[in-house]
Design a protein around this motif. Structure first.
Motif, PDB file in Angstrom:
ATOM      1  N   ALA A 197      -4.237   0.723  -9.837  1.00  0.00           N
ATOM      2  CA  ALA A 197      -3.781   0.476 -11.205  1.00  0.00           C
ATOM      3  C   ALA A 197      -4.597  -0.647 -11.845  1.00  0.00           C
ATOM      4  CB  ALA A 197      -2.300   0.123 -11.222  1.00  0.00           C
ATOM      5  N   ILE A 198      -5.120  -0.387 -13.029  1.00  0.00           N
ATOM      6  CA  ILE A 198      -5.928  -1.364 -13.761  1.00  0.00           C
ATOM      7  C   ILE A 198      -5.039  -2.081 -14.768  1.00  0.00           C
ATOM      8  CG2 ILE A 198      -7.901  -1.694 -15.299  1.00  0.00           C
ATOM      9  CD1 ILE A 198      -9.065   0.887 -14.052  1.00  0.00           C
ATOM     10  N   MET A 236      -8.428  -5.799 -14.314  1.00  0.00           N
ATOM     11  CA  MET A 236      -8.282  -6.189 -12.911  1.00  0.00           C
ATOM     12  C   MET A 236      -7.218  -5.343 -12.226  1.00  0.00           C
ATOM     13  SD  MET A 236      -8.205 -10.355 -12.932  1.00  0.00           S
ATOM     14  CE  MET A 236      -9.426 -11.345 -13.780  1.00  0.00           C
ATOM     15  N   THR A 237      -7.466  -4.984 -10.986  1.00  0.00           N
ATOM     16  CA  THR A 237      -6.403  -4.460 -10.132  1.00  0.00           C
ATOM     17  C   THR A 237      -5.728  -5.638  -9.435  1.00  0.00           C
ATOM     18  OG1 THR A 237      -7.863  -4.260  -8.211  1.00  0.00           O
ATOM     19  CG2 THR A 237      -7.756  -2.354  -9.724  1.00  0.00           C
ATOM     20  N   LYS A 238      -4.631  -5.381  -8.750  1.00  0.00           N
ATOM     21  CA  LYS A 238      -4.008  -6.462  -7.972  1.00  0.00           C
ATOM     22  C   LYS A 238      -4.968  -6.981  -6.907  1.00  0.00           C
ATOM     23  CE  LYS A 238       0.943  -5.676  -8.549  1.00  0.00           C
ATOM     24  NZ  LYS A 238       2.235  -5.450  -7.854  1.00  0.00           N
ATOM     25  N   TYR A 239      -5.788  -6.103  -6.363  1.00  0.00           N
ATOM     26  CA  TYR A 239      -6.808  -6.508  -5.389  1.00  0.00           C
ATOM     27  C   TYR A 239      -7.759  -7.532  -6.019  1.00  0.00           C
ATOM     28  CZ  TYR A 239     -10.857  -5.999  -2.251  1.00  0.00           C
ATOM     29  OH  TYR A 239     -11.909  -6.228  -1.402  1.00  0.00           O
ATOM     30  N   THR A 260      -4.755   4.292  -3.578  1.00  0.00           N
ATOM     31  CA  THR A 260      -3.823   5.294  -4.111  1.00  0.00           C
ATOM     32  C   THR A 260      -2.504   4.613  -4.453  1.00  0.00           C
ATOM     33  OG1 THR A 260      -3.091   5.836  -1.857  1.00  0.00           O
ATOM     34  CG2 THR A 260      -4.829   7.219  -2.824  1.00  0.00           C
ATOM     35  N   PRO A 261      -1.784   5.122  -5.453  1.00  0.00           N
ATOM     36  CA  PRO A 261      -0.509   4.480  -5.832  1.00  0.00           C
ATOM     37  C   PRO A 261       0.533   4.637  -4.730  1.00  0.00           C
ATOM     38  CG  PRO A 261      -0.845   6.508  -7.067  1.00  0.00           C
ATOM     39  CD  PRO A 261      -2.110   6.257  -6.327  1.00  0.00           C
ATOM     40  N   THR A 262       1.267   3.560  -4.468  1.00  0.00           N
ATOM     41  CA  THR A 262       2.292   3.585  -3.422  1.00  0.00           C
ATOM     42  C   THR A 262       3.660   3.150  -3.918  1.00  0.00           C
ATOM     43  OG1 THR A 262       1.709   1.323  -2.743  1.00  0.00           O
ATOM     44  CG2 THR A 262       0.584   3.136  -1.606  1.00  0.00           C
ATOM     45  N   HIS A 269      -1.855   4.261 -14.763  1.00  0.00           N
ATOM     46  CA  HIS A 269      -3.134   3.869 -14.171  1.00  0.00           C
ATOM     47  C   HIS A 269      -3.837   2.798 -15.001  1.00  0.00           C
ATOM     48  CE1 HIS A 269      -6.989   3.926 -12.242  1.00  0.00           C
ATOM     49  NE2 HIS A 269      -7.593   4.449 -13.296  1.00  0.00           N
ATOM     50  N   ASN A 270      -3.960   2.999 -16.316  1.00  0.00           N
ATOM     51  CA  ASN A 270      -4.682   2.048 -17.162  1.00  0.00           C
ATOM     52  C   ASN A 270      -4.147   2.137 -18.583  1.00  0.00           C
ATOM     53  OD1 ASN A 270      -6.454   0.520 -18.697  1.00  0.00           O
ATOM     54  ND2 ASN A 270      -8.315   1.429 -17.846  1.00  0.00           N
ATOM     55  N   CYS A 271      -3.382   1.135 -19.001  1.00  0.00           N
ATOM     56  CA  CYS A 271      -2.770   1.115 -20.331  1.00  0.00           C
ATOM     57  C   CYS A 271      -3.423   0.088 -21.236  1.00  0.00           C
ATOM     58  CB  CYS A 271      -1.274   0.806 -20.224  1.00  0.00           C
ATOM     59  SG  CYS A 271      -0.310   2.158 -19.576  1.00  0.00           S
ATOM     60  N   HIS A 272      -4.725  -0.025 -21.185  1.00  0.00           N
ATOM     61  CA  HIS A 272      -5.408  -1.032 -21.990  1.00  0.00           C
ATOM     62  C   HIS A 272      -5.010  -0.908 -23.458  1.00  0.00           C
ATOM     63  CE1 HIS A 272      -9.405  -2.923 -23.516  1.00  0.00           C
ATOM     64  NE2 HIS A 272      -8.434  -3.813 -23.472  1.00  0.00           N
ATOM     65  N   LEU A 273      -4.524  -2.012 -24.025  1.00  0.00           N
ATOM     66  CA  LEU A 273      -4.052  -2.034 -25.408  1.00  0.00           C
ATOM     67  C   LEU A 273      -5.156  -2.489 -26.355  1.00  0.00           C
ATOM     68  CD1 LEU A 273      -0.587  -3.769 -24.867  1.00  0.00           C
ATOM     69  CD2 LEU A 273      -0.994  -1.327 -25.247  1.00  0.00           C
TER      70      LEU A 273
END
Length: 304
Positions: A197-198, A236-239, A260-262, A269-273
């Motif tokens: 997830a971004i 950024m991802t959480k990673y 992969t989503p868990t 996945h990516n909700c860039h506003l």
């Protein structure tokens, strides 16, 4: 004297808003909270329409900022009635009371009103939420815009800022797992971090500046109504976030990316506003993540 009421002033975002607005010499800020109200706050249960109406009638604010919300997706998924009470019904009650007293209302919403499949999202793109949290916030947007005579929705993404505990933000909540993964520590193993997830982590003091600028527009007769959006600009991802946090904390942490989503609750996945509507008005401030997170960690130092 310009008077602003901030509902939910004890939370992560509400504290930043009340703090920023309180620095304006000619403004009077009325902060409210419910369970975590301190001696400087008015106790207000935003879910009680009679209490809300009495509060607005007594204070007669020029503007009302609604920062109170149930923002935990898993809680919303498991108890949608609880989510609706705060994210929809309370917003409607506040907007209704504000309209009776000709008060401009600003309510906070989320990027989770979108499904994350086709970013970036403009303010007028059709919402398609994936989970109960997103649906409740979308219904709250509609409640505000249908009820308030003058009202605005501000959509925001993942927030972080000065905290009272690590769990207050999904950004700083990663710190305990990071600390437990440090090489050489007894029993240390790599921390598994979502790399799917971004997100666009956004600093709450920056959001507070955006809201203060919107309120200044209102003072000058250039009121912003409808839907607007603000966001940090670093994907950024959480990673990725965990690696930045480890660097700021100077920890030799170990990470394992999860591609992969868990999550039990579906997340986009990516909700860039897209923040173009506010940027066109000259509104906005973005503090680089590495600079902002150092401020957060300095205020709330990690103890090994």
């Amino acid at each position: 004297m310009f008077k602003v009421a901030v509902v939910g002033a004890s939370g992560l975002l509400g504290r930043a808003i009340a703090g920023e607005l309180g620095q304006q010499a000619s403004w009077q800020v009325v902060p409210t909270a419910f369970r975590r109200a301190d001696s400087h706050m008015t106790v207000l249960d935003a879910r009680d329409p009679q209490a809300v109406d009495a509060f607005i009638a007594r204070e007669k604010p020029d503007a009302l900022v609604i920062a109170a919300a149930e923002r935990r997706p898993d809680i919303c998924e498991n108890d949608p009635a609880l989510a609706r009470a705060l994210n929809v019904d309370a917003v409607r009650a506040l907007a209704s009371a504000a309209s009776r007293h000709r008060t401009w209302v600003l309510s906070i919403s989320t990027d989770y009103v979108f499904n994350g499949s086709r970013p970036p999202y403009r303010h007028d793109d059709p919402p398609t939420p994936l989970n109960a949290y997103g649906r409740s916030k979308l219904d709250g947007e509609r409640a505000l815009l249908e009820t308030a005579e003058r009202g605005c929705v501000l959509r925001l993404p993942l927030l972080y800022g000065p905290i009272v505990d690590w769990q207050e933000s999904a950004v700083t909540s990663l710190v305990p797992a990071i600390a437990a993964s440090v090489r050489g520590a007894a029993g240390a193993t790599p921390a598994i971090m979502d790399a799917w997830a971004i997100r666009y982590p956004t600093f709450t003091p920056d959001v507070a500046v955006v809201i203060r600028q919107m309120l200044e527009c209102h003072m000058h007769g250039e009121t912003v109504n409808g839907i607007v959006q603000w966001s940090g600009d670093e994907p950024m991802t959480k990673y990725d976030i965990a690696r930045h946090l480890a660097g700021a904390l100077r920890l030799d942490a170990q990470f394992k990316p999860q591609h992969t989503p868990t999550d039990a609750t579906p997340r986009p996945h990516n909700c860039h506003l897209d923040a173009g509507r506010l940027e066109a008005l000259g509104i906005g401030r973005r503090t680089p993540f590495d600079e902002a997170i150092l401020q957060v960690l300095t205020m709330f130092p990690w103890v090994g």
